[in-house]
Enzyme design. Structure first.
Site, PDB file in Angstrom:
ATOM      1  N   HIS A 216       0.793  -1.321   0.044  1.00  0.00           N
ATOM      2  CA  HIS A 216      -0.141   0.206  -0.258  1.00  0.00           C
ATOM      3  C   HIS A 216       0.972   1.366   0.025  1.00  0.00           C
ATOM      4  CE1 HIS A 216      -3.475   2.327   1.759  1.00  0.00           C
ATOM      5  NE2 HIS A 216      -2.445   3.231   2.106  1.00  0.00           N
ATOM      6  N   HIS A 218       1.643   5.356  -0.899  1.00  0.00           N
ATOM      7  CA  HIS A 218       1.297   6.789  -1.110  1.00  0.00           C
ATOM      8  C   HIS A 218       2.334   7.537  -2.016  1.00  0.00           C
ATOM      9  CE1 HIS A 218      -1.897   7.371   1.925  1.00  0.00           C
ATOM     10  NE2 HIS A 218      -1.566   6.270   2.204  1.00  0.00           N
ATOM     11  N   CYS A 249      -2.345  13.313   3.442  1.00  0.00           N
ATOM     12  CA  CYS A 249      -1.783  13.071   4.633  1.00  0.00           C
ATOM     13  C   CYS A 249      -1.874  14.423   5.397  1.00  0.00           C
ATOM     14  CB  CYS A 249      -0.360  12.511   4.329  1.00  0.00           C
ATOM     15  SG  CYS A 249       0.548  12.133   5.872  1.00  0.00           S
ATOM     16  N   ASN A 258      -2.647   8.631  -2.097  1.00  0.00           N
ATOM     17  CA  ASN A 258      -2.295   7.300  -2.594  1.00  0.00           C
ATOM     18  C   ASN A 258      -1.851   7.269  -3.691  1.00  0.00           C
ATOM     19  OD1 ASN A 258      -4.573   7.256  -0.572  1.00  0.00           O
ATOM     20  ND2 ASN A 258      -3.960   5.254  -0.301  1.00  0.00           N
TER      21      ASN A 258
END
Lengths: 321, 321
Positions: A216, A218, A249, A258
Site C-alpha cells: 500500500h 502513497h 496526509c 495514495n
C-alpha cells in the site's frame, strides 16, 4: 510479453490484484461530506470497470472519521455484487460487531510498526492494540469472516523517522499468531523506497513464508510507482491504490495521496501484466471522482488519455523535445 | 548499498549524471516572459546545489520559441563556471553559428524518430533534417565543439502512435555516421514504458556499442520514475529532468511535464546512487522556480520535504492508514 527487469532480472508476475482503497483511505481525509449516493456511484462505477477488491470503508468512531460514518449504509446499498470482495477497517470489538452485522467480506485490523504512531493513531501501545485484537478475532471467527492485517508506518514514521524491519516483523508475527494470513505493508506517510520495499518483503517472506503480502503506497514523494516496480521485482502481486490518486496526509498539506489506481493499472498493463480492469472505463470513474471532490486530483492518465491516442497534424502547434 | 532489482536482478549504477533541462524544455512552453535575470538565478542556484550538466537553452528561431530568445545573453551572463557543462539545442546552421559564438559546451541536434512529428516540428522530412546536420557538424568541428544527438518521439508519436525501434535506430545510425557518440532518447509526449525503455536501450547498445545513452522522460502518464527504474536496471546512468517538474506538452493541456529533478534525485539517493547533488538545496531552487512560474508545479519532494523529517506528536491530528 511480461517485462523483465534488466537482462537477467526478475520476471514480473503475470497477473496483479488491484485493491481499491479510495472510498476509505481516499475519502477519509475529505473534510466536506460526500453523500452516500455519490460514494455508491463510485464503487459501482469501479465494479463496472472490472475492479474486484475494495477496502470500502472503516468501522471506526464517527467522531474520529466523520466522512466514513455511513459505512454500514453504503455496504447495505451496494449489496453483494458477485465476484467482488469488500473489506473494511476495524479498530476494535465495537467495529468488528458492526462489520459483522454489515456482512463484510474481510475485517482489516491495523497496528502501526512504530510505537509513537500507534499511540497517536489508536491512543494505546502496540502491545495493547495487539492484545485487543483477540476480541476482534473471536467476533470474526463467530461470524465466519476472515481477518487481514495492515501494518501502518511500515517504511518509516512521522515521529520516529526510520522504522526498523524488526518492528514490522513483530507486528506481523502477532498477526500470524492470531491466524491472519494476508498482511498489508502500509506506507502511511509516503516514505517507502525501493530498497526498503525489497528489504521488508524479503524479511517477511523469510520468516513467515505462508503470508500473502500486499503493498500500500502513497505518492507523497513522487516515487509510488517506482516502489511498485520494486514490489513487482520481488514478485508481489497485490497493490492497494486510490482512484484518481485520492487521499492525502495530515503531515504534508500540499502532498499527493495514495498512488492513483488508473496510473497503476496503466503501468501494469504496459508491463504486460493482467488486471482484468478496463482502463478507459476506470479513467471515466476517476474523472467523475474529480468532479465530486471539486478540485484537481493527482492521477495523470485520466488527464493525459491513452498512450496511443493520436492527434491530427493540423490540430496542434508543437514545440516539444 | 546499491539497490538490486529483485533477488537476482541487475545492480543499479553507482553514480548517475543528472542533466537539468528545465531552463530549456521546462521554460520553452511558458507563455509569459521569464526575465533573463530570473533564468540566470535558477541556473546559478542549481549549480550551487551541485548540478553540473545543463541543456540551458535553444538556438532556435525566436519566432518559434520566443521564451528562449535570450539564450546568448543568458550564457554570456553565466560565463563558464568550472566543472559545469552547458549545452543548447541547435536545429540548423544558423543556430550552430550562434551556439558557437556563445561558446556552448556541446551542440545538441534533434530529429524525430517519427516522420510526422519531424515534419510538424521541423517542417521537413527526417532525411532532409539529417542531411542538413552535415553543415552543423562542419561548424561544430571548426569551433572544436562536440555534438550530441537527441531523438524526439523515441517511444511513440502523437500523430502515428507506435514508433518502431527501427526508426530510432535509423536516426541513431545517421548520428553515429556524423561522429556523434552521445545520444538522448526523448520521450517527447510521455508515452515511454518500462518494456519500451528496455527494448530501445538493448537494441541501441547491440548495434552501436560505443554510444553514450541518455534518457529523457516526461511524467505525462505518471510513470516517469518507473521508466527511470527500468533505465537503471539496463545500466543507463544519464537522465534528463526539469527542476520542480517544469514543462508540459501541447498535446495534453492538463498533464505534467518532464520528470522532476528533485524527485529523480530523491529516488536515486534512496537507491544508494550518488549524484553529487544536495537535495535540500535543490528543493529550495524548486520552490523558487514555482514562485517564478506563479502556480503549483508537479514536483513532489519540494512539497513533502525530506523522508525522515519528523513532527512533534502534538503538532498533528492523524487519521492515516
Amino acid at each position: 510479453m511480461i517485462y523483465q527487469f534488466g537482462q537477467n532480472g526478475a520476471a514480473f508476475p503475470r497477473r496483479v490484484r488491484v485493491v481499491e482503497v479510495g472510498t476509505r483511505d481516499g475519502f477519509q481525509s475529505q473534510a466536506e461530506w460526500i453523500p452516500t449516493e455519490a460514494k455508491l456511484g463510485v464503487l459501482k462505477g469501479l465494479i463496472a470497470a472490472g475492479l474486484r477488491e475494495f477496502e470500502a470503508t472503516s468501522f471506526v468512531s464517527p467522531r474520529a472519521v466523520p466522512q466514513l460514518r455511513d459505512g454500514a449504509e453504503l455496504l447495505a446499498a451496494l449489496g453483494h455484487p458477485p465476484g467482488v470482495k469488500l473489506t473494511a477497517l476495524v479498530p476494535n470489538a465495537k467495529g468488528a460487531e458492526a462489520a459483522a452485522a454489515a456482512g463484510i467480506g474481510a475485517m482489516v485490523v491495523f497496528v502501526s510498526a512504530s510505537e509513537s504512531h500507534n499511540l497517536k493513531n489508536l491512543n494505546r501501545t502496540r502491545a495493547a492494540s495487539l492484545e485487543g485484537l483477540a476480541q476482534v478475532r473471536d467476533i470474526a471467527d463467530a461470524a465466519g469472516i476472515p481477518m487481514q492485517g495492515a501494518i501502518a508506518t511500515s517504511f518509516g514514521c512521522p515521529f520516529e523517522g526510520e522504522v526498523p524491519v524488526e518492528s514490522v516483523l513483530m507486528v506481523a508475527r502477532a498477526y500470524h499468531d492470531l491466524g491472519i494470513r494476508h498482511i498489508t505493508l502500509g506506507d502511511t506517510t509516503g516514505v517507502a523506497t525501493p530498497p526498503l520495499v525489497a528489504e521488508r518483503v524479503r524479511s517477511l517472506r523469510a520468516e513467515l513464508p505462508d503470508l500473502e503480502i500486499a503493498l500500500h503506497f502513497h505518492n507523497t514523494r513522487g516515487v509510488g510507482l517506482a516502489n511498485v516496480m520494486a514490489g513487482l521485482a520481488e514478485g508481489i502481486d497485490i497493490y492497494e491504490s486510490s482512484v484518481a490518486g485520492l487521499g492525502g496526509c495530515p503531515f504534508v498539506p500540499r502532498a499527493t495521496g495514495n498512488i492513483s489506481t488508473e496510473d497503476l493499472v496503466y503501468l501494469l498493463h504496459e508491463c504486460g501484466i493482467e488486471t482484468g480492469i478496463d482502463l478507459d472505463a476506470l479513467c471515466d470513474v476517476a474523472r467523475a471522482v474529480e468532479a465530486i471532490i471539486g478540485h484537481e486530483l493527482a492521477g495523470q492518465v485520466m488527464k493525459a488519455g491513452p498512450r496511443l491516442q493520436t492527434a491530427a497534424m493540423d490540430e496542434v502547434r508543437t514545440a516539444c523535445g
